[in-house]
Scaffold this motif. Sequence first.
Motif, PDB file in Angstrom:
ATOM      1  N   ALA B 250       0.724  -1.199  -0.245  1.00 29.34           N
ATOM      2  CA  ALA B 250      -0.203   0.005   0.047  1.00 29.34           C
ATOM      3  C   ALA B 250       1.411   1.368   0.273  1.00 29.34           C
ATOM      4  O   ALA B 250       0.590   1.676  -0.551  1.00 29.34           O
ATOM      5  N   GLU B 251       2.089   0.961   0.743  1.00 24.21           N
ATOM      6  CA  GLU B 251       3.588   2.765   0.298  1.00 24.21           C
ATOM      7  C   GLU B 251       3.632   2.174  -0.974  1.00 24.21           C
ATOM      8  O   GLU B 251       3.489   3.735  -0.900  1.00 24.21           O
ATOM      9  N   PHE B 252       3.774   1.234  -0.842  1.00 29.96           N
ATOM     10  CA  PHE B 252       3.945   2.223  -2.898  1.00 29.96           C
ATOM     11  C   PHE B 252       3.042   2.504  -4.016  1.00 29.96           C
ATOM     12  O   PHE B 252       3.143   3.132  -4.393  1.00 29.96           O
ATOM     13  N   VAL B 275      -6.007  -7.777  -6.746  1.00 31.02           N
ATOM     14  CA  VAL B 275      -5.462  -7.367  -4.828  1.00 31.02           C
ATOM     15  C   VAL B 275      -6.891  -6.410  -4.559  1.00 31.02           C
ATOM     16  O   VAL B 275      -7.299  -5.894  -3.430  1.00 31.02           O
ATOM     17  N   MET B 276      -7.306  -5.227  -5.248  1.00 30.96           N
ATOM     18  CA  MET B 276      -7.732  -3.977  -5.156  1.00 30.96           C
ATOM     19  C   MET B 276      -9.216  -4.527  -4.261  1.00 30.96           C
ATOM     20  O   MET B 276     -10.297  -4.126  -3.094  1.00 30.96           O
ATOM     21  N   GLU B 277      -9.730  -5.657  -4.795  1.00 29.63           N
ATOM     22  CA  GLU B 277     -11.368  -5.942  -5.127  1.00 29.63           C
ATOM     23  C   GLU B 277     -10.869  -6.876  -4.011  1.00 29.63           C
ATOM     24  O   GLU B 277     -11.937  -6.834  -3.048  1.00 29.63           O
ATOM     25  N   GLU B 281      -9.662  -2.560   1.775  1.00 33.04           N
ATOM     26  CA  GLU B 281      -9.326  -1.949   3.179  1.00 33.04           C
ATOM     27  C   GLU B 281      -7.917  -2.053   3.868  1.00 33.04           C
ATOM     28  O   GLU B 281      -7.370  -1.003   4.325  1.00 33.04           O
ATOM     29  N   ALA B 282      -6.901  -3.013   2.669  1.00 24.40           N
ATOM     30  CA  ALA B 282      -6.211  -3.345   3.098  1.00 24.40           C
ATOM     31  C   ALA B 282      -5.103  -2.207   2.393  1.00 24.40           C
ATOM     32  O   ALA B 282      -3.492  -2.195   2.763  1.00 24.40           O
TER      33      ALA B 282
END
Lengths: 337, 337
Positions: B250-252, B275-277, B281-282
């Motif tokens: 998430a930082e990247f 990944v997003m789907e 929230e991660a």
Amino acid sequence: MNTTKKKQVPFTIGIDVGGTKVYGILLDHDDIILARAKKKTKEGTPEAVLERIKTLISNLLEETNTELEEISGIGIGFPGPLDPTKGIVLEATNLPGWDHFPLTQHVSDILEGTPAFLDNDVNLGTLGEALAGAGKGASNVIGIFLGTGVGGGLVFNKRLFHGTSGTAGEIGHMIIQHGGPPSPRNLRGSVEGLTSRTAIVQNIEREIKNGAKSLLREPILSGKKIRSSALAKAFKQGDKLVVRTLEQTAEFVGVTVGSLINLLAPDVVVLGGGVMEAAPEAILPIAKRVAKKIAVPDAWNNVRVQEALLADDAGAMGGALLARQKIQIFADEKNDK
Amino acid sequence: MNTTKKKQVPFTIGIDVGGTKVYGILLDHDDIILARAKKKTKEGTPEAVLERIKTLISNLLEETNTELEEISGIGIGFPGPLDPTKGIVLEATNLPGWDHFPLTQHVSDILEGTPAFLDNDVNLGTLGEALAGAGKGASNVIGIFLGTGVGGGLVFNKRLFHGTSGTAGEIGHMIIQHGGPPSPRNLRGSVEGLTSRTAIVQNIEREIKNGAKSLLREPILSGKKIRSSALAKAFKQGDKLVVRTLEQTAEFVGVTVGSLINLLAPDVVVLGGGVMEAAPEAILPIAKRVAKKIAVPDAWNNVRVQEALLADDAGAMGGALLARQKIQIFADEKNDK
């Protein structure tokens, strides 16, 4: 207003307002600069700058035996945050009294209603290079200017791209080495923090303070300001520290260029600014080699990466071309009705 | 062709050709999906895919009691290199027989001359989200799709931006950590090498082989393929290794988003893909926090960073909207003459 006549003689004037000088050109319809003029910015208040713009334009007209009514528009480049649509300077970092100053309105007023347009100096430098310099003939051009900071501009389909907030083109504030060395704005690994002259000089200074030999040792330890020309001179004399530092800088420039080519697939990436003008041979070959490795082949095969060609003229050229584009759009819209 | 009638009923069809399924929608003029249909891609030759497209469209028309002549155009999303202007698929990585196949011509031929248009699946996913999903109402939208790889798309002024070579939007191949960990295409520190599901699973696998505890330990050591849903499940159960890895990802993502906001100043950045789907929230809260730190304030204050809304419909929606845009442009140009 006699638009028919204006369309026959679409001469425009470009003005580049800088912290130290106000610079102007008169451009004909074939992108030929018919005259140049400049004045020191001095006190830099809006009144003083307006006075200088007026004098500059008089000089340009006199020198070319041109009447004001033969000028279809004036494009002005200004440093710092502004609203190009409204022609308002929001503030000027190094000049006093510019808070929300409606510059184009005032310029137009003192020049018998000649239409005036505004954009930031880096955007106009990019537009100038894109249409009449390194990018001549291209549609999509990215400008990257390495100086005290790093500025950028985007031209898509021969027009400046501003994005939604008007701030598009902040290439200097992109991150290319997350977790890397400290950069302006409390970031790490930004393009500006890795490739500006400020960053280059800081790196050299640090190494010299750690004992490294360099032709710049004495000037740096005595607190002299190191300009791009001094870097270029040391580079040309083979100063190892300077050569190594500029090679590293060039690698970061290449990373930036390669990434931008993958994102935007432009015709041309133009590299300009003081660092590039002083020593293009220190930056360009390495930057191209690194960028080629990063770029996807299709995009690389369709792009040119090259140095800026217009030097001091770039911003004013962009101003003159912006004015021509705006006048043309205005005329087209009128014809559509 | 009765253009007047077509303008009154500008229904369009969008088709998303994937490696495993061909998916289609029928869209009305208010962006309402009137019907959906899908078929397995199976052998995936051009002939087989054309047959499936024909059947899909028959199904869509039947289900909605629509005649083919009420469809003004068909937009097709296809994976892999293609020439959108000519409507030609250049090659298809996982499907046989597509070398320089003129897909739009064939689709148009089997559908009584209905105009057909082509673009890559990620671009159309971005267009769909931009105009009818997360970006609805916006002009400038960036799409980033985190899956096996990382795809991207650019919408400027409500239109897809292809750049000069047609390859624009390769966000996955931008470098955000020069000198960082190995990435696809022999690069280091690329967005794809740092944020794809492939990269996430490799990081988890490495740590597990070094002895780290995780709910994914057994499946990974037994060689099972780890899908986004398995990552999401472990994340929701608080698996420390998975949580830590997704936080780093998430930082990247945030670094990428922040840099793109500085460069392009969009209205909306849409984050989608498997990944997003699976676990928005991660990714989303951390990505937004990091991006905000990087973005220049004016650009940040004008942008929304949010998850994709259309899921499986995105690509087909983009296809249907592309067809509508193209038909509209065609009609406008005709009216101008």
